[in-house]
Design an enzyme around this catalytic site. Structure first.
Site, PDB file in Angstrom:
ATOM      1  N   GLU A 158      -6.550   3.812 -10.014  1.00  0.00           N
ATOM      2  CA  GLU A 158      -5.909   3.586  -8.710  1.00  0.00           C
ATOM      3  C   GLU A 158      -4.635   3.339  -9.523  1.00  0.00           C
ATOM      4  O   GLU A 158      -4.466   2.319 -10.276  1.00  0.00           O
ATOM      5  CB  GLU A 158      -6.210   2.822  -7.858  1.00  0.00           C
ATOM      6  CG  GLU A 158      -5.612   2.651  -6.656  1.00  0.00           C
ATOM      7  CD  GLU A 158      -6.072   1.636  -5.459  1.00  0.00           C
ATOM      8  OE1 GLU A 158      -7.475   1.513  -5.514  1.00  0.00           O
ATOM      9  OE2 GLU A 158      -5.485   0.741  -4.866  1.00  0.00           O
ATOM     10  N   GLU A 163       2.794  -3.146  -3.615  1.00  0.00           N
ATOM     11  CA  GLU A 163       2.235  -3.695  -2.451  1.00  0.00           C
ATOM     12  C   GLU A 163       2.968  -4.919  -2.121  1.00  0.00           C
ATOM     13  O   GLU A 163       3.745  -5.361  -3.089  1.00  0.00           O
ATOM     14  CB  GLU A 163       0.738  -4.210  -2.914  1.00  0.00           C
ATOM     15  CG  GLU A 163      -0.369  -3.109  -3.170  1.00  0.00           C
ATOM     16  CD  GLU A 163      -1.642  -3.522  -3.285  1.00  0.00           C
ATOM     17  OE1 GLU A 163      -2.235  -3.570  -2.322  1.00  0.00           O
ATOM     18  OE2 GLU A 163      -1.710  -3.907  -4.532  1.00  0.00           O
TER      19      GLU A 163
END
Length: 280
Positions: A158, A163
């Site tokens: 991933e 974020e």
């Protein structure tokens, strides 16, 4: 996030991120880590210039149970949560007790992906976006493997391009997830902080320059982190980051990574995306 059991461990991740010896932070990233855009070709983009979402490029995920991190939102395909407006993709979270397929949750929001519409192996993936702000607000720009060639998460990897915690609006985090299937997965990365202002003040550009054996994160064109070491139980290096990945954009509410909203958090909260561009 779906397929993202790492969110359960995210509150413990920062110590790992900061201590990872093979992550080079913004102080050490060299200009040679990043290829010039003039040497690359734009192969996929969405400028969000119209008044409706291009479904040939995006699918909206409808998910009543958040993303596996005890998040509080329900993902819908309602215009209130996902729309194209004013030259931007708007992903908006509401406190509205929304109902999806008989499941009601306190908050609603949106999540989109390019799976089966846009997938890439290597390249520069670039997103210009403006963040919301508030305790418990969690927008993300990230990538998942389309084929899971090396096994279940996180063996097939991933890539978290960006974020963000709404309560720390001057900081973003970039992370790789890899290794063995959960719960033996690994993750490495680093935060980046603005010298002044916040990511909610204006649009900023977030990108990864993904090459064979090397991934560099950029903020507003500046290289801020490079990773060159990872692993997968399913294959030899540079596995798992040698397969095609697709892009995800979402806005979560609550969960272990950010904590829950409190009395200071206002709604609605909007995550604005000006464009997405992919170069190879």
């Amino acid at each position: 996030m779906i397929s993202s059991m790492h969110r359960i461990l995210s509150t413990m991740a920062i110590a790992t991120l900061l201590s990872a010896s093979h992550v080079r932070s913004q102080e050490a990233v060299a200009d040679t880590d990043v290829r010039e855009l003039k040497s690359m070709t734009l192969v996929w983009s969405d400028e969000f210039d119209g008044d409706s979402l291009d479904y040939s490029k995006w699918g909206i995920e409808v998910n009543a149970f958040g993303g596996g991190n005890e998040e509080l939102q329900i993902y819908t395909d309602r215009r209130e949560n996902v729309r194209v407006e004013g030259g931007s993709l708007v992903i908006e979270a509401h406190r509205d007790n929304a109902n999806v397929n008989g499941t009601q949750r306190e908050y609603s929001s949106g999540r989109l992906r390019t799976k089966n519409r846009g997938e890439w192996k290597y390249g520069r993936i670039e997103v210009r976006a403006k963040m919301p702000v508030g305790q418990g607000i969690w927008p993300a720009i990230w990538m998942l493997p389309t084929d899971d060639a090396y096994g279940s998460w996180a063996s097939s990897g991933e890539i978290d391009i960006m974020e963000y915690r709404g309560q720390t609006p001057n900081e973003v985090i970039g992370t790789l997830h890899y290794g063995a299937p959960w719960p033996k997965n690994k993750y490495t990365g680093a935060p980046y902080q603005l010298a002044e202002g916040t990511f909610a003040d204006d649009f900023h550009t977030f990108a990864v320059d993904w090459q064979e054996g090397k991934i560099t994160w950029l903020v507003d064109g500046k290289a801020v982190q490079t990773q060159t070491q990872w692993e997968s139980d399913g294959g030899e290096f540079p596995a798992p980051f040698d397969q095609r990945f697709h892009l995800l954009l979402n806005l979560s509410v609550g969960g272990h990574f950010v904590g829950n909203p409190d009395a200071s958090t206002t709604f609605p909260q909007a995550f604005l995306i000006d464009y997405v561009r992919v170069y190879q």
